[in-house]
Design an enzyme around this catalytic site. Structure first.
Site, mmCIF file in Angstrom:
data_model
loop_
_atom_site.group_PDB
_atom_site.id
_atom_site.type_symbol
_atom_site.label_atom_id
_atom_site.label_comp_id
_atom_site.label_asym_id
_atom_site.label_seq_id
_atom_site.Cartn_x
_atom_site.Cartn_y
_atom_site.Cartn_z
ATOM 1 N N ARG A 58 1.042 -1.287 -0.016
ATOM 2 C CA ARG A 58 -0.026 -0.033 0.048
ATOM 3 C C ARG A 58 0.964 1.362 -0.036
ATOM 4 O O ARG A 58 0.563 2.377 -0.501
ATOM 5 C CB ARG A 58 -0.846 -0.008 1.276
ATOM 6 C CG ARG A 58 -1.937 1.420 1.260
ATOM 7 C CD ARG A 58 -3.069 1.174 2.251
ATOM 8 N NE ARG A 58 -2.859 0.327 3.279
ATOM 9 C CZ ARG A 58 -2.340 1.515 4.570
ATOM 10 N NH1 ARG A 58 -1.929 2.751 4.231
ATOM 11 N NH2 ARG A 58 -2.250 0.824 5.714
ATOM 12 N N TYR A 111 -13.209 16.824 -15.601
ATOM 13 C CA TYR A 111 -13.805 15.268 -15.817
ATOM 14 C C TYR A 111 -14.747 15.252 -14.495
ATOM 15 O O TYR A 111 -14.797 15.927 -13.468
ATOM 16 C CB TYR A 111 -12.741 14.356 -15.550
ATOM 17 C CG TYR A 111 -13.087 12.819 -15.398
ATOM 18 C CD1 TYR A 111 -13.862 12.265 -16.200
ATOM 19 C CD2 TYR A 111 -13.188 12.171 -14.173
ATOM 20 C CE1 TYR A 111 -14.493 11.192 -15.918
ATOM 21 C CE2 TYR A 111 -13.706 10.794 -14.078
ATOM 22 C CZ TYR A 111 -14.352 10.276 -15.172
ATOM 23 O OH TYR A 111 -14.796 9.053 -14.902
ATOM 24 N N ASP A 183 -5.084 18.142 -15.192
ATOM 25 C CA ASP A 183 -5.501 16.818 -15.762
ATOM 26 C C ASP A 183 -4.889 16.957 -17.287
ATOM 27 O O ASP A 183 -5.266 17.422 -18.002
ATOM 28 C CB ASP A 183 -6.667 16.400 -15.365
ATOM 29 C CG ASP A 183 -7.077 15.126 -15.863
ATOM 30 O OD1 ASP A 183 -6.534 14.502 -16.895
ATOM 31 O OD2 ASP A 183 -8.107 14.470 -15.281
ATOM 32 N N LYS A 208 -6.122 5.594 -19.670
ATOM 33 C CA LYS A 208 -6.166 5.980 -20.891
ATOM 34 C C LYS A 208 -4.938 5.701 -21.945
ATOM 35 O O LYS A 208 -4.426 4.431 -21.989
ATOM 36 C CB LYS A 208 -6.664 7.196 -21.006
ATOM 37 C CG LYS A 208 -7.958 7.486 -19.979
ATOM 38 C CD LYS A 208 -9.004 6.845 -20.570
ATOM 39 C CE LYS A 208 -10.304 7.174 -19.646
ATOM 40 N NZ LYS A 208 -10.274 7.262 -18.178
#
Ligand code: PLP
Length: 391
Positions: A58, A111, A183, A208
């Site tokens: 983690r 987004y 972004d 993406k």
């Protein structure tokens, strides 16, 4: 040590030599949740060190490190951090850089998930937000307040490929004492390097173009060492950690990023020009077209214009849906940035916003189609679109 000034193509292939193991050309997958130490002192010492590539997954993992070194290098940042999704990267960044009583200036066209984070989650914790038109730099200046800590950008933005003047907005934000996150998913580091334009933090949905094969969900943050450490503090508490296998897949995708993006750029420009000439298409959104609202700024701050093209069909919501159903090569699917071409109808994907006056005002009309142009032969894609449009 790497020689300095390697091209992006070379860095993508060779930028993570430390990840290789023995004679294996491809790095192994460290599919482990935790790492053993020789003794208690070594473990205690590791728990104090700021880099956690071999402590507990983690916190980090060697497969994360390999990807992070490449992404930091190709974005021109000091450090990078991977997360379990683009939204994981956006959430960790936004939460780390804001707090109760602070204010965020964000583009109206960002987004949907980022807008929901601000409006539906952070609003409950005392973070205020002002949305502005990304094309209007004066609106950014007017929205700044003494407690503005963060300006959130997305350029090009989804789905209308709006272009923000990144250098100018960064100057306004910094004058007001705020940081800028952007972004840059749709551009990729091949087409745009926002840190060079003054941005403080770059985030990507690596789902993406960075991954590029529609087979993983991942996110990335690139910034200075200090800011990545600050964002990581929040990120490892929130727990959106990337699995080692996804990190390994992402590394494999990155090897071919430059070649893929060059082809996406070429194909999208070809499709955009063909759509401009099509009688059933009333409007084409692509930053590489002279008529695009942000073309002049895009030409200045981007090296290529990316693989996303949106078109307005002369007709209704149902007419646009019929076009989707007649396409043979474009799969009807959410997401973008993979090797295969995809089509989506924004008004159908976000039904709540499609009916709102806001969405209409932003240009998301019922017959809008978003095309994620893949790396197939451009002429085949144009022929498929012409057939579906009835031309
Ligand atoms: C521009 C942009 N940013 C962020 C995201 C969120 O990324 P993810 O789905 O990997 O969480 C998306 C997803 O569609 C996106 O298109």
């Amino acid at each position: 040590m790497q020689p300095p000034d390697l091209g992006i193509e070379t860095t993508l292939v060779h930028g993570d030599r430390t990840a290789a193991s023995g004679s294996a050309v491809t790095p192994p997958i460290y599919q482990t949740s935790t790492f053993a130490f020789s003794d208690a002192d070594a473990m205690a010492a590791a728990a104090q060190t700021p880099t956690f590539e071999r402590f507990y997954t983690r916190y980090g993992n060697p497969n994360h490190g390999a990807v992070e070194r490449i992404l930091a290098a190709i974005e021109g940042g000091e450090a990078a951090m991977v997360s379990a999704s683009g939204m994981g990267a956006i959430s960790s960044t936004t939460i780390a850089l804001t707090g109760a009583g602070t204010h965020v200036v964000a583009q109206r066209m960002i987004y949907d998930g980022a807008r929901a984070l601000l409006s539906r989650v952070l609003s409950r914790f005392g973070v205020e937000v002002t949305y502005v038109d990304q094309h209007d730099t004066r609106a950014f200046a007017a929205a700044m307040r003494p407690n503005t800590r963060l300006v959130m950008l997305e350029s090009p933005s989804n789905p209308l490929l709006g272009i923000t003047d990144v250098a100018e907005v960064c100057r306004i934000a910094h004058d007001g004492g705020a940081l800028v996150s952007i972004d840059s998913t749709i551009a990729t580091p091949v087409n745009q390097r926002p840190l060079e334009l003054g941005a403080d933090v770059v985030v990507h949905s690596a789902t993406k173009y960075l991954g590029g094969h529609s087979d993983l969900i991942a996110g990335v943050v690139v910034s200075s060492r200090e800011l990545v450490a600050r964002i990581w503090e929040t990120h490892h508490i929130l727990g959106s950690s990337l699995g080692p296998f996804e990190a390994w897949l992402l590394l494999r995708g990155l090897r071919t990023l430059e070649m893929r993006v060059e082809r996406h750029n070429h194909n999208a420009l070809t499709v955009a020009r063909a759509m401009e000439a099509h009688p059933r298409v009333t409007r084409v959104y692509y930053p590489g077209l002279d008529l695009h609202q942000g073309h002049a700024i895009a030409k200045r701050q981007m090296r290529g214009f990316g693989g996303l093209v949106s078109i307005e069909i002369d007709g209704s919501f149902d007419d646009a849906r019929d076009v989707i159903d007649r396409l043979a090569l474009f799969a009807s699917a959410a997401s973008l940035g993979g090797v295969e071409s995809l089509v989506a109808q924004p008004a159908a994907m976000w039904p709540s916003s499609s009916t709102s006056a806001d969405a209409r005002a932003m240009g998301i009309i019922p017959s809008l189609l978003r095309l994620s142009i893949g790396i197939e032969r451009a002429e085949d894609l144009v022929a498929d679109l012409n057939h579906a449009l009835g031309g």
